[in-house]
Design an enzyme around this catalytic site. Structure first.
Site, PDB file in Angstrom:
ATOM      1  N   PHE A 131       0.945  -1.514  -0.015  1.00 41.34           N
ATOM      2  CA  PHE A 131       0.223   0.322  -0.111  1.00 41.34           C
ATOM      3  C   PHE A 131       1.071   1.258  -0.266  1.00 41.34           C
ATOM      4  O   PHE A 131       1.829   0.879   0.762  1.00 41.34           O
ATOM      5  CB  PHE A 131      -1.082   0.483   1.306  1.00 41.34           C
ATOM      6  CG  PHE A 131      -1.560   1.137   1.174  1.00 41.34           C
ATOM      7  CD1 PHE A 131      -3.074   1.301  -0.057  1.00 41.34           C
ATOM      8  CD2 PHE A 131      -1.073   3.115   1.829  1.00 41.34           C
ATOM      9  CE1 PHE A 131      -3.682   2.510   0.521  1.00 41.34           C
ATOM     10  CE2 PHE A 131      -2.155   4.035   2.109  1.00 41.34           C
ATOM     11  CZ  PHE A 131      -2.976   3.504   0.472  1.00 41.34           C
ATOM     12  N   ASP A 218       9.486   2.553   1.617  1.00 47.49           N
ATOM     13  CA  ASP A 218       8.576   3.971   1.956  1.00 47.49           C
ATOM     14  C   ASP A 218       8.009   3.253   3.539  1.00 47.49           C
ATOM     15  O   ASP A 218       7.620   2.439   4.056  1.00 47.49           O
ATOM     16  CB  ASP A 218       7.630   3.082   1.440  1.00 47.49           C
ATOM     17  CG  ASP A 218       5.571   3.315   1.941  1.00 47.49           C
ATOM     18  OD1 ASP A 218       5.799   4.262   3.236  1.00 47.49           O
ATOM     19  OD2 ASP A 218       4.873   3.302   1.200  1.00 47.49           O
ATOM     20  N   LYS A 247       3.491   9.769   7.986  1.00 49.63           N
ATOM     21  CA  LYS A 247       2.381   9.659   9.833  1.00 49.63           C
ATOM     22  C   LYS A 247       2.874  10.068  10.986  1.00 49.63           C
ATOM     23  O   LYS A 247       2.169  10.939  11.068  1.00 49.63           O
ATOM     24  CB  LYS A 247       1.845   7.848   9.342  1.00 49.63           C
ATOM     25  CG  LYS A 247       1.028   8.004   8.668  1.00 49.63           C
ATOM     26  CD  LYS A 247       0.311   6.505   8.732  1.00 49.63           C
ATOM     27  CE  LYS A 247      -0.928   5.899   7.989  1.00 49.63           C
ATOM     28  NZ  LYS A 247      -0.633   5.104   6.547  1.00 49.63           N
TER      29      LYS A 247
HETATM   30  C1  PLP Z   1      -0.526   5.408   5.263  1.00 46.23           C
HETATM   31  C2  PLP Z   1       0.381   5.366   4.271  1.00 46.23           C
HETATM   32  C3  PLP Z   1       0.283   5.971   3.119  1.00 46.23           C
HETATM   33  C4  PLP Z   1      -0.801   6.796   2.336  1.00 46.23           C
HETATM   34  O1  PLP Z   1       0.159   8.189   3.163  1.00 46.23           O
HETATM   35  P1  PLP Z   1      -1.254   9.284   3.578  1.00 46.23           P
HETATM   36  O2  PLP Z   1      -1.048  10.457   3.954  1.00 46.23           O
HETATM   37  O3  PLP Z   1      -2.267   8.979   3.375  1.00 46.23           O
HETATM   38  O4  PLP Z   1      -1.382   9.967   1.632  1.00 46.23           O
HETATM   39  C5  PLP Z   1       1.671   5.390   2.274  1.00 46.23           C
HETATM   40  N1  PLP Z   1       2.346   4.648   2.603  1.00 46.23           N
HETATM   41  C6  PLP Z   1       2.331   3.667   3.046  1.00 46.23           C
HETATM   42  C7  PLP Z   1       3.014   2.614   4.057  1.00 46.23           C
HETATM   43  C8  PLP Z   1       1.513   3.982   4.501  1.00 46.23           C
HETATM   44  O5  PLP Z   1       0.943   3.267   5.659  1.00 46.23           O
END
Ligand code: PLP
Length: 397
Positions: A131, A218, A247
């Site tokens: 994701f 990521d 986050k």
């Molecule tokens: C939450 C998340 C995203 C997206 O972040 P947003 O701030 O919601 O756009 C991307 N990669 C990972 C691994 C995530 O947990």
């Protein structure tokens, strides 16, 4: 208010409580009910709610300067970037506002790096279970078909590999000579708390060095101390070339960052990328104070210890419960996989006054604030274990 008359778009299935304030790991709703927060706004509220050092710092910043634009020098960006460089061992940072923005920027770096290598259609290797966000490029990099549905044509240029299978990655790279970057979550969050194995990460690092590719990790969800180290890849003793963050970085204030090492840091140049809000003084102050409080209070080590405690309590309490498949994750990023969909647990969680989430349909996900105390960890386990026991027993019969 009933859903039918809500002026909001119907994009979320929201639980029927409205939170009004919080303190530490506790939050209260508009009917005065108190909840224990084991979700931290999806790994965002690193310092919990209303942290006594963060609140005055943000108040001070709001009264001075919230936003200016990237037309001018940005000393607070320099300060937060210097800290991220120190903690990661990487070299340069670009600030944005969210996870998908950080990933979108990373994907632009991968494309341009490919063009610089002479590829006319550069590709990025991504993974099953991934994701990466909801923009067109990041949803195309995401594996979940439900997230793709209705948005074709997807952005081209992605090749997908199984996680933790290095020979499969090498075969795909042989078949796709224009891959310029390997992009993955160090620990998959939305995909169900699936860690990339240490040897797999080390293997990817070696493959990227041998083939001159970018390793892009990521760490939007698993970074910022959540696993007990500043960044989850540090458990594998490697460094990425590109690391998107978001986050937990601002403890609730939106902050995203792309942290780059030498192979990637010079790829985007003047005019290639930009953002209006990114790196504004309020966001930067939130990031600076978050990292500083984490460091002063030893919150990485604390997250490791509290995560161990929680995992041990869950393992003991759920041992032998038919229907519990696996408890996995690192530090305060834990998943309990059941053998069946368990979204129904969320409502029961509210009744038990416990906030958590369910992801990948059958994984109960726990991401408490890093300030969680030992007593609160025990309380989370004490509230959650009977919920899961009862749920599994019912579904069994
Ligand atoms: C939450 C998340 C995203 C997206 O972040 P947003 O701030 O919601 O756009 C991307 N990669 C990972 C691994 C995530 O947990």
């Amino acid at each position: 208010m009933s859903a039918a008359v809500s002026p909001l778009m119907p994009t979320y299935g929201r639980l029927p409580i409205a939170l009004t304030h919080g303190q530490g790991c506790r939050v209260w709703d508009n009917e005065g009910r108190e909840y224990l927060d084991a979700l931290a706004g999806i790994a965002v509220n690193t310092l919990g709610h209303a942290h006594p050092k963060l609140v005055p710092a943000l108040q001070d910043q709001v009264a001075k300067l919230i936003h200016t634009s990237n037309y001018y020098q940005a000393p607070l960006q320099e300060q937060l970037a210097a800290k991220l460089v120190e903690l990661s061992g990487l070299t340069n940072v670009f600030f944005c506002n969210s996870g998908l923005e950080a990933n979108e920027g990373a994907l632009k770096i991968a494309r341009k790096f490919g063009h610089q290598r002479g590829f006319d259609t550069p590709e990025t290797l991504v993974f099953e279970g991934a994701f990466h966000g909801r923009s067109l490029a990041t949803l195309s990099a995401t594996a979940n078909p439900k997230i793709h549905e209705g948005f074709a044509p997807l952005v081209p240029g992605f090749v997908r590999a199984p996680l933790n299978d290095l020979p499969a990655v090498e075969r795909l790279l042989d078949d796709h000579p224009q891959v310029s970057a390997i992009f993955l979550e160090t620990i998959q969050g939305e995909g169900g708390i699936n860690p990339a194995r240490i040897e797999f990460l080390q293997g990817l690092r070696r493959v990227c060095d041998e083939r001159n590719l970018l390793l892009m990790l990521d760490e939007v969800q698993c970074g910022i101390g959540r696993t007990g180290k500043w960044f989850a890849h540090q458990w594998a003793d490697i460094q990425p070339d590109v690391m998107p963050l978001a986050k937990g970085l601002g403890s609730g204030v939106p902050v995203g960052a792309i942290v780059c090492g030498p192979r990637a840091a010079g790829v985007l140049t003047a005019g290639n990328h930009g953002t209006t809000f990114g790196g504004n003084p309020l966001a930067m102050r939130a990031g600076i104070e978050t990292l500083s409080i984490m460091e002063t209070d030893g919150l990485c080590a604390h997250a490791a210890a509290m995560g161990e405690r929680l995992k041990t309590a869950l393992a003991a309490g759920l041992a032998g419960v038919a229907g519990v498949r696996e408890i996995r994750g690192h530090g305060l990023m834990l998943g309990i996989e059941l053998d069946r969909p368990c979204g129904a647990l969320l409502q029961r969680g509210l009744e038990a006054r416990l906030l958590f989430s369910v992801t990948a349909e059958r994984v109960v996900r726990l991401l408490p604030p890093l300030i969680v105390t030992a007593a609160e960890v025990d309380d989370i386990a004490a509230r959650l274990i009977p919920l899961i026991q009862t749920f599994c027993a019912e579904a069994q019969s």
